[in-house]
Design a protein around this motif. Structure first.
Motif, PDB file in Angstrom:
ATOM      1  N   ILE A 104       0.858  -1.185   0.000  1.00 33.32           N
ATOM      2  CA  ILE A 104       0.000   0.000   0.000  1.00 33.32           C
ATOM      3  C   ILE A 104       0.895   1.237   0.000  1.00 33.32           C
ATOM      4  O   ILE A 104       1.868   1.291   0.764  1.00 33.32           O
ATOM      5  CB  ILE A 104      -0.928   0.035   1.234  1.00 33.32           C
ATOM      6  N   GLY A 107      -0.282   8.640  -1.140  1.00 37.01           N
ATOM      7  CA  GLY A 107       0.252   9.840  -1.759  1.00 37.01           C
ATOM      8  C   GLY A 107       0.173  11.027  -0.802  1.00 37.01           C
ATOM      9  O   GLY A 107      -0.408  10.924   0.282  1.00 37.01           O
ATOM     10  N   THR A 121      -4.640  10.120  -2.065  1.00 35.83           N
ATOM     11  CA  THR A 121      -4.860   8.945  -2.899  1.00 35.83           C
ATOM     12  C   THR A 121      -4.067   7.789  -2.308  1.00 35.83           C
ATOM     13  O   THR A 121      -2.898   7.941  -1.950  1.00 35.83           O
ATOM     14  CB  THR A 121      -4.402   9.211  -4.341  1.00 35.83           C
ATOM     15  N   THR A 123      -2.901   3.819  -3.026  1.00 35.09           N
ATOM     16  CA  THR A 123      -2.731   2.824  -4.084  1.00 35.09           C
ATOM     17  C   THR A 123      -2.418   1.482  -3.459  1.00 35.09           C
ATOM     18  O   THR A 123      -1.503   1.370  -2.634  1.00 35.09           O
ATOM     19  CB  THR A 123      -1.584   3.236  -5.032  1.00 35.09           C
ATOM     20  N   THR A 124      -3.191   0.476  -3.825  1.00 35.80           N
ATOM     21  CA  THR A 124      -2.958  -0.885  -3.345  1.00 35.80           C
ATOM     22  C   THR A 124      -2.441  -1.736  -4.496  1.00 35.80           C
ATOM     23  O   THR A 124      -2.886  -1.598  -5.640  1.00 35.80           O
ATOM     24  CB  THR A 124      -4.250  -1.517  -2.789  1.00 35.80           C
ATOM     25  N   THR A 125      -1.483  -2.594  -4.184  1.00 35.17           N
ATOM     26  CA  THR A 125      -0.947  -3.552  -5.155  1.00 35.17           C
ATOM     27  C   THR A 125      -1.274  -4.944  -4.628  1.00 35.17           C
ATOM     28  O   THR A 125      -1.064  -5.234  -3.455  1.00 35.17           O
ATOM     29  CB  THR A 125       0.574  -3.392  -5.309  1.00 35.17           C
ATOM     30  N   THR A 131      -3.115  -3.114  -9.639  1.00 37.22           N
ATOM     31  CA  THR A 131      -3.091  -2.002  -8.688  1.00 37.22           C
ATOM     32  C   THR A 131      -4.436  -1.290  -8.732  1.00 37.22           C
ATOM     33  O   THR A 131      -5.065  -1.200  -9.792  1.00 37.22           O
ATOM     34  CB  THR A 131      -1.968  -0.987  -8.990  1.00 37.22           C
ATOM     35  N   ASP A 132      -4.876  -0.836  -7.579  1.00 37.37           N
ATOM     36  CA  ASP A 132      -6.118  -0.081  -7.460  1.00 37.37           C
ATOM     37  C   ASP A 132      -5.817   1.210  -6.709  1.00 37.37           C
ATOM     38  O   ASP A 132      -4.864   1.273  -5.921  1.00 37.37           O
ATOM     39  CB  ASP A 132      -7.175  -0.866  -6.679  1.00 37.37           C
ATOM     40  N   THR A 133      -6.653   2.224  -6.933  1.00 34.83           N
ATOM     41  CA  THR A 133      -6.520   3.472  -6.190  1.00 34.83           C
ATOM     42  C   THR A 133      -7.873   3.865  -5.617  1.00 34.83           C
ATOM     43  O   THR A 133      -8.915   3.509  -6.158  1.00 34.83           O
ATOM     44  CB  THR A 133      -6.005   4.633  -7.064  1.00 34.83           C
ATOM     45  N   THR A 135      -9.576   7.160  -2.710  1.00 37.77           N
ATOM     46  CA  THR A 135      -9.302   8.392  -1.972  1.00 37.77           C
ATOM     47  C   THR A 135      -9.765   8.227  -0.535  1.00 37.77           C
ATOM     48  O   THR A 135     -10.902   7.831  -0.288  1.00 37.77           O
ATOM     49  CB  THR A 135     -10.019   9.590  -2.632  1.00 37.77           C
ATOM     50  N   CYS A 152     -14.113   4.867  -3.413  1.00 34.23           N
ATOM     51  CA  CYS A 152     -13.448   3.933  -4.321  1.00 34.23           C
ATOM     52  C   CYS A 152     -13.440   4.488  -5.739  1.00 34.23           C
ATOM     53  O   CYS A 152     -14.381   5.174  -6.139  1.00 34.23           O
ATOM     54  CB  CYS A 152     -14.140   2.579  -4.265  1.00 34.23           C
ATOM     55  N   ALA A 153     -12.402   4.150  -6.499  1.00 30.35           N
ATOM     56  CA  ALA A 153     -12.246   4.701  -7.837  1.00 30.35           C
ATOM     57  C   ALA A 153     -13.176   4.073  -8.851  1.00 30.35           C
ATOM     58  O   ALA A 153     -13.515   4.699  -9.841  1.00 30.35           O
ATOM     59  CB  ALA A 153     -10.796   4.558  -8.302  1.00 30.35           C
TER      60      ALA A 153
END
Length: 154
Positions: A104, A107, A121, A123-125, A131-133, A135, A152-153
């Protein structure tokens, strides 16, 4: 003293004009939905609002490398977010996914003083390489600092 006749549209027009700059700003709509309470005072009698650096530090510690701990989920999220999770039992609303991410990254936070909210933001890998982002939002006057909402994005 001169009396001005009441016109129903006049008040609405005046309020619209006063609020238009607020809605025209770049503040996310989610940040505007929850007003900032003024009961939280710093020990010197001034309102303390978290800085962007404090929010980034909090979110980095909260999410860690693989997601928040059970303790942080219980104590460091807002009641609103707890209710959101209760209404979505098949999803992890704090991570916008199911499972444990491989990594994780948080930003730098942005702060909107007028709206009383900061966000960053995240970001999860995942093991699959995806990868997902999303807020993550923090109210600037939360005591102690806590995760207020997650959008969720996708």
């Amino acid at each position: 003293m001169t009396l001005i006749p009441y016109r129903p549209g006049t008040l609405l027009l005046a309020l619209s004009a006063a609020l238009f700059p607020l809605f025209a700003s770049s503040v996310p709509a989610a940040a505007l939905a929850d007003p900032v309470p003024r009961w939280s005072l710093h020990h010197h009698g001034h309102h303390h609002h978290h800085t962007a650096e404090e929010i980034t530090t909090f979110l980095t510690a909260f999410y860690g490398d693989h997601g928040p701990s059970a303790r942080d989920r219980g104590q460091r999220i807002s009641q609103q977010l707890k209710e959101k999770q209760a209404h979505s039992p098949d999803a992890d609303v704090v991570l916008c996914a199911q499972g444990v991410p491989r990594d994780i990254a948080v930003g730098p936070a942005t702060v909107a003083q007028a709206a009383g909210v900061g966000w960053a933001t995240v970001t999860t890998t995942w093991d699959s390489g995806v990868t997902d982002t999303f807020t993550a939002y923090v109210r600037l006057d939360s005591r102690p600092i806590a995760l207020d909402d997650v959008i969720c994005a996708g």
